[in-house]
Design a protein around this motif. Structure first.
Motif, PDB file in Angstrom:
ATOM      1  N   ARG A 205      20.917  -0.617  61.514  1.00  0.00           N
ATOM      2  CA  ARG A 205      22.117  -0.075  62.174  1.00  0.00           C
ATOM      3  C   ARG A 205      22.245   1.422  61.909  1.00  0.00           C
ATOM      4  NH1 ARG A 205      23.209  -1.842  66.347  1.00  0.00           N
ATOM      5  NH2 ARG A 205      25.172  -0.692  66.241  1.00  0.00           N
ATOM      6  N   TRP A 206      21.848   1.868  60.721  1.00  0.00           N
ATOM      7  CA  TRP A 206      21.880   3.311  60.460  1.00  0.00           C
ATOM      8  C   TRP A 206      20.916   4.037  61.379  1.00  0.00           C
ATOM      9  CZ3 TRP A 206      17.942   6.457  58.227  1.00  0.00           C
ATOM     10  CH2 TRP A 206      18.341   7.779  58.018  1.00  0.00           C
ATOM     11  N   LEU A 207      19.739   3.462  61.607  1.00  0.00           N
ATOM     12  CA  LEU A 207      18.793   4.060  62.544  1.00  0.00           C
ATOM     13  C   LEU A 207      19.371   4.092  63.955  1.00  0.00           C
ATOM     14  CD1 LEU A 207      15.444   2.431  61.320  1.00  0.00           C
ATOM     15  CD2 LEU A 207      16.134   4.815  61.041  1.00  0.00           C
ATOM     16  N   CYS A 208      20.102   3.054  64.321  1.00  0.00           N
ATOM     17  CA  CYS A 208      20.761   3.048  65.632  1.00  0.00           C
ATOM     18  C   CYS A 208      21.783   4.177  65.732  1.00  0.00           C
ATOM     19  CB  CYS A 208      21.462   1.711  65.875  1.00  0.00           C
ATOM     20  SG  CYS A 208      20.373   0.287  66.071  1.00  0.00           S
ATOM     21  N   TRP A 209      22.622   4.311  64.715  1.00  0.00           N
ATOM     22  CA  TRP A 209      23.690   5.313  64.746  1.00  0.00           C
ATOM     23  C   TRP A 209      23.146   6.734  64.783  1.00  0.00           C
ATOM     24  CZ3 TRP A 209      26.529   2.458  60.226  1.00  0.00           C
ATOM     25  CH2 TRP A 209      27.147   1.317  60.737  1.00  0.00           C
ATOM     26  N   THR A 210      21.989   6.951  64.199  1.00  0.00           N
ATOM     27  CA  THR A 210      21.420   8.301  64.184  1.00  0.00           C
ATOM     28  C   THR A 210      20.515   8.562  65.385  1.00  0.00           C
ATOM     29  OG1 THR A 210      19.612   7.502  62.771  1.00  0.00           O
ATOM     30  CG2 THR A 210      21.515   8.486  61.675  1.00  0.00           C
ATOM     31  N   GLY A 211      20.356   7.563  66.264  1.00  0.00           N
ATOM     32  CA  GLY A 211      19.565   7.751  67.472  1.00  0.00           C
ATOM     33  C   GLY A 211      18.068   7.668  67.280  1.00  0.00           C
ATOM     34  N   GLU A 212      17.600   7.182  66.125  1.00  0.00           N
ATOM     35  CA  GLU A 212      16.172   7.154  65.854  1.00  0.00           C
ATOM     36  C   GLU A 212      15.411   6.200  66.771  1.00  0.00           C
ATOM     37  OE1 GLU A 212      14.360   9.036  64.037  1.00  0.00           O
ATOM     38  OE2 GLU A 212      15.983  10.174  63.082  1.00  0.00           O
ATOM     39  N   TRP A 213      16.033   5.079  67.161  1.00  0.00           N
ATOM     40  CA  TRP A 213      15.324   4.119  67.999  1.00  0.00           C
ATOM     41  C   TRP A 213      15.133   4.621  69.424  1.00  0.00           C
ATOM     42  CZ3 TRP A 213      12.632   1.423  65.131  1.00  0.00           C
ATOM     43  CH2 TRP A 213      13.104   0.699  64.046  1.00  0.00           C
ATOM     44  N   LYS A 214      15.845   5.653  69.797  1.00  0.00           N
ATOM     45  CA  LYS A 214      15.683   6.213  71.139  1.00  0.00           C
ATOM     46  C   LYS A 214      14.530   7.209  71.203  1.00  0.00           C
ATOM     47  CE  LYS A 214      20.597   5.644  72.184  1.00  0.00           C
ATOM     48  NZ  LYS A 214      21.867   6.313  72.562  1.00  0.00           N
ATOM     49  N   GLN A 215      13.987   7.561  70.054  1.00  0.00           N
ATOM     50  CA  GLN A 215      12.863   8.483  69.996  1.00  0.00           C
ATOM     51  C   GLN A 215      11.539   7.704  70.119  1.00  0.00           C
ATOM     52  OE1 GLN A 215      13.672  11.694  69.878  1.00  0.00           O
ATOM     53  NE2 GLN A 215      15.823  11.067  69.722  1.00  0.00           N
ATOM     54  N   PRO A 216      10.474   8.344  70.571  1.00  0.00           N
ATOM     55  CA  PRO A 216       9.158   7.680  70.576  1.00  0.00           C
ATOM     56  C   PRO A 216       8.762   7.254  69.168  1.00  0.00           C
ATOM     57  CG  PRO A 216       9.109   9.701  71.883  1.00  0.00           C
ATOM     58  CD  PRO A 216      10.425   9.699  71.156  1.00  0.00           C
ATOM     59  N   GLN A 217       8.320   6.021  69.034  1.00  0.00           N
ATOM     60  CA  GLN A 217       8.010   5.469  67.720  1.00  0.00           C
ATOM     61  C   GLN A 217       6.507   5.564  67.433  1.00  0.00           C
ATOM     62  OE1 GLN A 217      10.585   4.342  65.661  1.00  0.00           O
ATOM     63  NE2 GLN A 217      11.786   5.227  67.318  1.00  0.00           N
TER      64      GLN A 217
END
Length: 459
Positions: A205-217
């Motif tokens: 959820r922290w990764l979601c809140w910081t927008g990390e999952w929207k970046q290329p992985q």
């Protein structure tokens, strides 16, 4: 002889350190062995401590970490509490069981508690490693999902099914409820598995809140991201669904309750007026806790002629268990009986409360220090998070939420398997976060990567 396969983890760790450095060894070797391999898979070495896969993997990392960075390590309040905790428990174990057993327990404490703490404190040393470590936890648990589905159907984890011939004495921890297998994975017990899942969910959820999952992985996560585009939901929602389903498959109420409490604490970081909402959450948790205790007492107290349900009987067991074992606690209040020598009451062999079990094993001094560690970790993370800039959700609230969840969950189960090292890894990680600059922690430029594996410069 087949048990000596655990040293494959040590060899892989050494190779990773030499070729790519400590952080790569931590992410690519230690974390997979820590999560995938059950702690019941260990080797008995006559006259020496008996390591499992996680301990074998961590020893080379700790050796190089201490050799290269010992002079840069700080000794603060948390470190003082950890030293007290280890000393109290090892000395009490020596008094209860003797030198040989206490030596093995000291090895466990140093390799499985202090070791992960040092990894979290000194290897997860910047925003880039915060993201990389959180992402790696999530990735491994996504891989676990089909394994949990297999266990739900066939009542055994694929890891145990494949590797148990090498470790014939290891048990899979099968537990049934409502006619269904409660999935435990490689974590020994369904409640312990649920604690691990919820901790990873909070990192997700922290990764979601910081927008990390929207970046290329990167790496395998990038392939999963590509496959996810074919499905209706986006990647972060798919991960949410998978982790929630995994938590439900454990059928473990204690961690669920702790998870809701931890979620409330973590969500404070989403509000503009964090102090006000933290006060609201803390008051709500206090009132809710009192109300829940009163409701529980009423639920497990049968009226005349009433037969308690299976769920009520399970809850009543914990209350009666503590009452029955109190006599043994008072017999050795300060030193305890030793890790494995607590007397057993017939029909009540399971002591489903980590704090009470710790008191029975090593006295109330151990529980007091452990409670102080929790208190300091939660309060210091909340204070740190309240000081963070308002441009994003502070990770400190997420860590405080995980600590709160663990504290509640451990009142319903013993503290074992991967949960104990995970907790101390998070303690060290939390201390690392607090001691960095606010801009680095909350979303600033990631620190430069370590250029060489054995540089004597902390990044």
């Amino acid at each position: 002889m087949t048990r000596y396969v655990v040293f494959v983890a040590m060899l892989m760790s050494i190779v990773a350190i030499r070729r790519r450095g400590l952080q790569a060894a931590f992410l690519d070797v230690w974390m997979p062995f820590f999560l995938v391999m059950p702690f019941g898979f260990w080797v008995d070495i006559p006259g020496l401590p008996d390591p499992n896969f996680m301990q074998a993997a961590i020893l080379p990392i700790l050796f190089v970490l201490l050799r290269e960075r010992l002079g840069q390590m700080n000794f603060g309040r948390m470190e003082f509490l950890l030293v007290c905790y280890v000393v109290v428990r090892v000395v009490a174990d020596f008094l209860g069981r003797g030198y040989s057993d206490a030596q093995n327990y000291a090895f466990y404490m140093l390799s499985s508690l202090i070791g992960p703490y040092l990894l979290g404190r000194y290897l997860i040393d910047g925003r880039a490693m915060d993201v990389a470590t959180s992402r790696r936890f999530v990735l491994i648990f996504l891989i676990f999902f089909p394994m949990f589905a297999f266990e739900l159907k066939f009542w055994v984890s694929p890891v145990f099914k494949l590797l148990s011939p090498l470790f014939p004495d290891a048990g899979s921890g099968l537990s049934l409820r409502y006619g269904l297998a409660r999935t435990a994975g490689s974590f020994e017990h369904p409640i312990l598995a649920c604690i691990m899942i919820i901790a990873v969910y909070r990192l997700h959820r922290w990764l979601c809140w910081t927008g990390e999952w929207k970046q290329p992985q990167p790496g395998l996560m990038g392939h999963i991201q590509g496959w996810s585009n074919r499905l209706p939901l986006d990647l972060q929602r798919q991960i949410t669904v998978v982790l929630v389903l995994m938590a439900l498959m454990t059928i473990s109420r204690g961690p669920w309750i702790g998870g809701f409490a931890g979620a409330a604490v973590a969500a404070v970081g989403l509000f503009k007026d964090r102090r006000k909402w933290l006060a609201i959450v803390l008051v709500s948790l206090a009132v809710g806790g009192i109300g829940a205790q009163l409701a529980l007492d009423a639920y497990i107290t049968p009226e005349v002629g009433q037969v308690l349900s299976g769920e009520a009987q399970t809850m009543l067991y914990r209350k009666v268990m503590i009452e029955r074992y109190q006599e043994f606690l008072f017999d050795k209040l300060w030193t305890g009986w030793g890790l494995t020598r607590v007397p057993k009451i017939a029909g009540m062999e399971s002591i489903d409360n980590a704090f009470f079990l710790m008191a029975l094993q090593h006295g109330i001094g151990a529980v007091t220090v452990f409670a102080l560690i929790f208190f300091y970790a939660i309060v210091s993370q909340l204070k740190f998070a309240l000081k963070a800039p308002a441009d994003g959700p502070p990770i400190g609230f997420s860590f405080a939420g995980i600590y709160v969840m663990c504290f509640i969950a451990f009142s319903t189960v013993y503290m074992g398997s991967q949960t104990e090292p995970m907790l101390f890894l998070l303690f060290g990680w939390g201390e690392s976060i607090k001691r960095r600059s606010a801009t680095t922690v909350q979303g600033g430029v990631p620190p430069p990567a370590t250029a060489a594996p054995f540089r004597r410069v902390m990044t």
